[in-house]
Scaffold this motif. Sequence first.
Motif, PDB file in Angstrom:
ATOM      1  N   VAL A 134       0.843  -1.198   0.000  1.00 20.11           N
ATOM      2  CA  VAL A 134       0.000   0.000   0.000  1.00 20.11           C
ATOM      3  C   VAL A 134       0.880   1.251   0.000  1.00 20.11           C
ATOM      4  N   GLY A 135       1.996   1.203   0.748  1.00 19.81           N
ATOM      5  CA  GLY A 135       2.887   2.358   0.820  1.00 19.81           C
ATOM      6  C   GLY A 135       3.506   2.700  -0.520  1.00 19.81           C
ATOM      7  N   GLU A 136       4.009   1.703  -1.218  1.00 24.04           N
ATOM      8  CA  GLU A 136       4.539   1.918  -2.569  1.00 24.04           C
ATOM      9  C   GLU A 136       4.719   0.571  -3.255  1.00 24.04           C
ATOM     10  N   HIS A 137       4.491   0.591  -4.547  1.00 26.34           N
ATOM     11  CA  HIS A 137       4.570  -0.640  -5.327  1.00 26.34           C
ATOM     12  C   HIS A 137       4.789  -0.298  -6.791  1.00 26.34           C
ATOM     13  N   ILE A 138       5.090  -1.307  -7.571  1.00 33.02           N
ATOM     14  CA  ILE A 138       5.222  -1.126  -9.013  1.00 33.02           C
ATOM     15  C   ILE A 138       3.865  -0.698  -9.572  1.00 33.02           C
ATOM     16  N   PRO A 139       3.822   0.362 -10.370  1.00 33.42           N
ATOM     17  CA  PRO A 139       2.535   0.860 -10.869  1.00 33.42           C
ATOM     18  C   PRO A 139       1.704  -0.241 -11.540  1.00 33.42           C
ATOM     19  N   GLY A 140       0.437  -0.285 -11.183  1.00 32.18           N
ATOM     20  CA  GLY A 140      -0.485  -1.249 -11.776  1.00 32.18           C
ATOM     21  C   GLY A 140      -0.487  -2.602 -11.109  1.00 32.18           C
ATOM     22  N   GLU A 189      -0.520   4.659  -5.518  1.00 33.45           N
ATOM     23  CA  GLU A 189      -1.824   4.616  -6.189  1.00 33.45           C
ATOM     24  C   GLU A 189      -2.167   3.187  -6.613  1.00 33.45           C
ATOM     25  N   THR A 190      -3.393   2.788  -6.337  1.00 37.66           N
ATOM     26  CA  THR A 190      -3.807   1.439  -6.690  1.00 37.66           C
ATOM     27  C   THR A 190      -4.667   1.449  -7.947  1.00 37.66           C
ATOM     28  N   VAL A 191      -4.532   0.391  -8.716  1.00 34.05           N
ATOM     29  CA  VAL A 191      -5.316   0.203  -9.932  1.00 34.05           C
ATOM     30  C   VAL A 191      -6.167  -1.048  -9.737  1.00 34.05           C
ATOM     31  N   LYS A 192      -7.455  -0.914  -9.878  1.00 39.05           N
ATOM     32  CA  LYS A 192      -8.352  -2.060  -9.749  1.00 39.05           C
ATOM     33  C   LYS A 192      -8.670  -2.581 -11.142  1.00 39.05           C
ATOM     34  N   HIS A 193      -8.090  -3.716 -11.479  1.00 36.27           N
ATOM     35  CA  HIS A 193      -8.371  -4.311 -12.788  1.00 36.27           C
ATOM     36  C   HIS A 193      -9.773  -4.912 -12.779  1.00 36.27           C
ATOM     37  N   ARG A 216     -10.439 -18.277  -7.716  1.00 32.99           N
ATOM     38  CA  ARG A 216     -11.261 -17.160  -7.251  1.00 32.99           C
ATOM     39  C   ARG A 216     -10.407 -15.924  -6.956  1.00 32.99           C
ATOM     40  N   VAL A 217      -9.286 -16.139  -6.283  1.00 28.57           N
ATOM     41  CA  VAL A 217      -8.427 -15.008  -5.936  1.00 28.57           C
ATOM     42  C   VAL A 217      -7.871 -14.351  -7.193  1.00 28.57           C
ATOM     43  N   MET A 218      -7.388 -15.160  -8.119  1.00 28.98           N
ATOM     44  CA  MET A 218      -6.829 -14.596  -9.351  1.00 28.98           C
ATOM     45  C   MET A 218      -7.904 -13.870 -10.158  1.00 28.98           C
ATOM     46  N   SER A 219      -9.068 -14.463 -10.263  1.00 28.40           N
ATOM     47  CA  SER A 219     -10.143 -13.812 -11.013  1.00 28.40           C
ATOM     48  C   SER A 219     -10.494 -12.473 -10.383  1.00 28.40           C
ATOM     49  N   GLY A 220     -10.535 -12.435  -9.045  1.00 27.68           N
ATOM     50  CA  GLY A 220     -10.846 -11.191  -8.348  1.00 27.68           C
ATOM     51  C   GLY A 220      -9.797 -10.111  -8.535  1.00 27.68           C
ATOM     52  N   LEU A 221      -8.549 -10.524  -8.750  1.00 29.72           N
ATOM     53  CA  LEU A 221      -7.476  -9.565  -9.013  1.00 29.72           C
ATOM     54  C   LEU A 221      -7.451  -9.100 -10.470  1.00 29.72           C
ATOM     55  N   GLY A 222      -8.334  -9.673 -11.263  1.00 28.32           N
ATOM     56  CA  GLY A 222      -8.341  -9.314 -12.683  1.00 28.32           C
ATOM     57  C   GLY A 222      -7.353 -10.094 -13.512  1.00 28.32           C
ATOM     58  N   VAL A 223      -6.946 -11.253 -13.004  1.00 31.77           N
ATOM     59  CA  VAL A 223      -6.000 -12.107 -13.726  1.00 31.77           C
ATOM     60  C   VAL A 223      -6.766 -13.237 -14.397  1.00 31.77           C
TER      61      VAL A 223
END
Length: 300
Positions: free
Chosen positions: A60-66, A154-158, A95-102
């Motif tokens: 949450v603090g910082e991550h690779i964009p997207g 910044e978080t991106v919700k796929h 289920r977890v992967m689908s929820g992450l947009g994978v």
Amino acid sequence: MTGTSSSHPHDYVRPNLIIETGELEARLGDPKLRVIDCHIFLELRADGGYDFWSGREAWVGEHIPGSAYVDLSDELADDHPYLRFMLPPAGQFARVMSGLGVGNEHDVVVYSRGIGYWATRLFFMFRAFGFDNVRVLNGGYDKWAREGRPLTPETVKHPAATFVADPRAGFIVGLDEVVDALDDPGTSLVNALAPDVHQGKRLVPNYHRPGRIRGSVNVYAADLADPDDRTFKPADELRAHFQEAGVLGSERIVTYCGGGISATTDAFALLLLGHENVSVYDGSMTEWGRDPDLPMEVGP
């Protein structure tokens, strides 16, 4: 997923299993790309055991964009009374992967901090569930950050996707398969833990007994990465570690550690070197050491 040998100067037989930081940065924003941070923090205690906690707050603090975050101790672990990181059921993983947009149509890159044990763990999970279009970020978060590449809070919700798991045997194995391998001359058992733990000089409380699985040899996972940038060592150096352990001629290699995490780094290195038949023992010493009837050894 695209990727050529020229991107990887270390002469791996399978360079397509990793992606370099520059190549990933060039692909950020590609709608077909999914990047997953899966780091878990581990801290050794004075008694030789360890504590662990989720890397979600750090993500949450910082991550690779997207990128997305997935917790391998919770979201992607089977519900087990004492084994913390066991392979989840296929439906749970899907289920977890689908929820992450994978979805199965995506190019997946996984990364973690430090030597990358958690990234290789997630890589093997994908493989165990029939998905091959996954690569490990070479050097992970550490190298990416040190090179000054973009990081963001910044978080991106796929959008939700459909991931279909197609379980395959052999990638992550259980106790019975390791017992069967004990007296199989074509199978080598490789312990990824530190040499002092392998030799029984140091007891980790979670493992209940000191030492190693009978007949196993030691290739310490931490020795497979460059200590400065956390990338995998060149192929000739990786090969030398396994050659010294005497396992490269084996028909099959089963790796293990304490809980099936750093064992995946040994197994991943073997895949880079072109070894075909590699398995990870999921329960590892946390399971094996609990049963006094299972054979163990101590000493060099």
